[in-house]
Design an enzyme around this catalytic site. Structure first.
Site, short mmCIF file in Angstrom:
data_model
loop_
_atom_site.label_atom_id
_atom_site.label_comp_id
_atom_site.label_asym_id
_atom_site.label_seq_id
_atom_site.Cartn_x
_atom_site.Cartn_y
_atom_site.Cartn_z
N ILE A 12 -148.19 7.48 -75.76
CA ILE A 12 -148.28 7.21 -77.19
C ILE A 12 -148.43 8.50 -77.99
O ILE A 12 -147.89 8.62 -79.10
CB ILE A 12 -149.44 6.22 -77.51
CG1 ILE A 12 -149.35 5.72 -78.94
CG2 ILE A 12 -150.79 6.87 -77.26
CD1 ILE A 12 -148.13 4.89 -79.25
N SER A 34 -156.24 17.42 -72.49
CA SER A 34 -155.65 16.49 -71.53
C SER A 34 -155.82 17.05 -70.14
O SER A 34 -155.83 18.27 -69.95
CB SER A 34 -154.17 16.27 -71.84
OG SER A 34 -153.56 15.43 -70.89
N ARG A 35 -155.92 16.16 -69.17
CA ARG A 35 -156.00 16.61 -67.78
C ARG A 35 -154.70 17.27 -67.33
O ARG A 35 -154.71 18.19 -66.51
CB ARG A 35 -156.33 15.45 -66.86
CG ARG A 35 -157.76 14.95 -66.99
CD ARG A 35 -158.01 13.76 -66.09
NE ARG A 35 -157.17 12.62 -66.42
CZ ARG A 35 -157.19 11.46 -65.78
NH1 ARG A 35 -158.00 11.29 -64.73
NH2 ARG A 35 -156.41 10.46 -66.16
N LYS A 88 -155.65 2.69 -81.81
CA LYS A 88 -156.08 1.29 -81.59
C LYS A 88 -156.05 0.96 -80.11
O LYS A 88 -155.26 1.55 -79.36
CB LYS A 88 -155.21 0.34 -82.41
CG LYS A 88 -153.73 0.29 -81.97
CD LYS A 88 -153.51 -0.67 -80.83
CE LYS A 88 -152.16 -0.54 -80.20
NZ LYS A 88 -152.01 -1.32 -78.95
N ASP A 166 -153.53 -5.76 -75.84
CA ASP A 166 -153.23 -4.39 -76.25
C ASP A 166 -152.09 -4.38 -77.28
O ASP A 166 -152.23 -3.79 -78.35
CB ASP A 166 -152.91 -3.52 -75.04
CG ASP A 166 -152.46 -2.13 -75.43
OD1 ASP A 166 -153.33 -1.28 -75.69
OD2 ASP A 166 -151.23 -1.89 -75.47
#
Length: 302
Positions: A12, A34-35, A88, A166
């Site tokens: 996303i 971020s990983r 969201k 979701d």
């Protein structure tokens, strides 16, 4: 332009947040956390605490993590005095988001719980048309392919991932925005794959003649429609709210710019020092999970 950090560089973020920020006149993407994901030309971090300590100039954070780990990151951002924008749904539970609201108020920072589908091109016009009319019935058809939108993402079927809610919460965010009077859930039937912890389909019944059909197993063309019958005609929002039809006639509303509009709104909120946290869509999901009759269906595998 104000610097902003983007946390969680997954699908996303790459598909929506990064392009929206690149085109924004208000924001400069100054850091990512971020990983494994990065954005070319942007300073990357793998540790959120390290980013907060190293980049005190970044006063605004946008969280794009799945809901399960999000609270800890959100709490850390607010405690560090940063304004915060939440993808969201804003959390796993209502209690989590109420806690974040209270913390943001205590810290004197902005909290924005976003609902991107409310920014779809036809939503504002639909709300205006429905105002003053009596809704006789409404039906949501929200059917999509989980393999296309969440490929291999098992977190959506874990507790807190919400399953078909979701995407379904997007429909509920539009419904709660456009209806002239609130409704409440009265019944639900939830289909759970035998090997999963959250539903893959849901049939919902609300007060006021409102019903909804959510399904994550639709292949081919995807369906995101909200049809409303009133005492003054019919309204249809199609393609997730991007298209508006009234009594069958198309009413073009211009380009669909959901995520750019969210960042426009965040700039307004920060400038005004005001939070925006509407939990009405999430209340309906919580009610469905509370009232829903569970039906077990065939196992689901990506």
């Amino acid at each position: 332009m104000q610097p902003i950090a983007l946390v969680g560089i997954g699908k996303i973020a790459v598909d929506q947040h990064v392009p929206a920020l690149a085109a924004s006149p208000d924001w400069h993407l100054a850091a990512t956390v971020s990983r494994s994901g990065t954005v070319e030309g942007v300073e990357p971090f793998t540790d959120f605490a390290a980013m907060l300590a190293a980049r005190e100039d970044i006063r605004v954070i946008s969280l794009c993590l799945p809901p399960q780990p999000r609270f800890a990151y959100a709490e850390a951002a607010l405690k560090a005095g940063r304004h915060l924008m939440l993808e969201k749904p804003p959390g796993q539970t209502l209690a989590e988001v109420h806690a974040l609201q209270a913390l943001a108020a205590a810290q004197g920072v902005v909290l924005f719980a976003t609902w991107h589908s409310r920014m779809a091109a036809g939503v504002a016009a639909a709300k205006a048309w429905l105002a003053g009319r009596v809704v006789q019935s409404a039906h949501i058809t929200w059917r999509e392919d989980v393999r296309k939108w969440h490929p291999g993402q098992d977190w959506v079927f874990e507790p807190g991932g919400m399953g078909v809610f979701d995407p379904g919460i997007n429909a509920l965010s539009v419904l709660t925005e456009v209806l002239p009077a609130p409704v409440h859930l009265t019944a639900a039937v939830l289909q759970y794959p035998a090997n999963r912890a959250t539903p893959i389909a849901a049939a919902l019944t609300f007060s006021g003649g409102v019903t909804a059909d959510f399904d994550w197993r639709q292949e081919g063309p995807q369906t995101w429609d909200i049809a409303v019958e009133t005492d003054g005609g019919s309204l249809l929002l199609r393609d997730g709210g991007a298209r508006l039809l009234i009594d069958g006639a198309e009413h073009p509303q211009g380009p669909n710019r959901e995520y750019p509009a969210l960042y426009d709104r965040m700039a307004e909120l920060v400038a005004a020092g005001r939070s925006d946290v509407d939990l009405a869509p999430m209340v309906h999901v919580a009610d469905a999970l509370s009232l829903g009759r569970r039906v077990v269906v065939e196992p689901f595998h990506f």
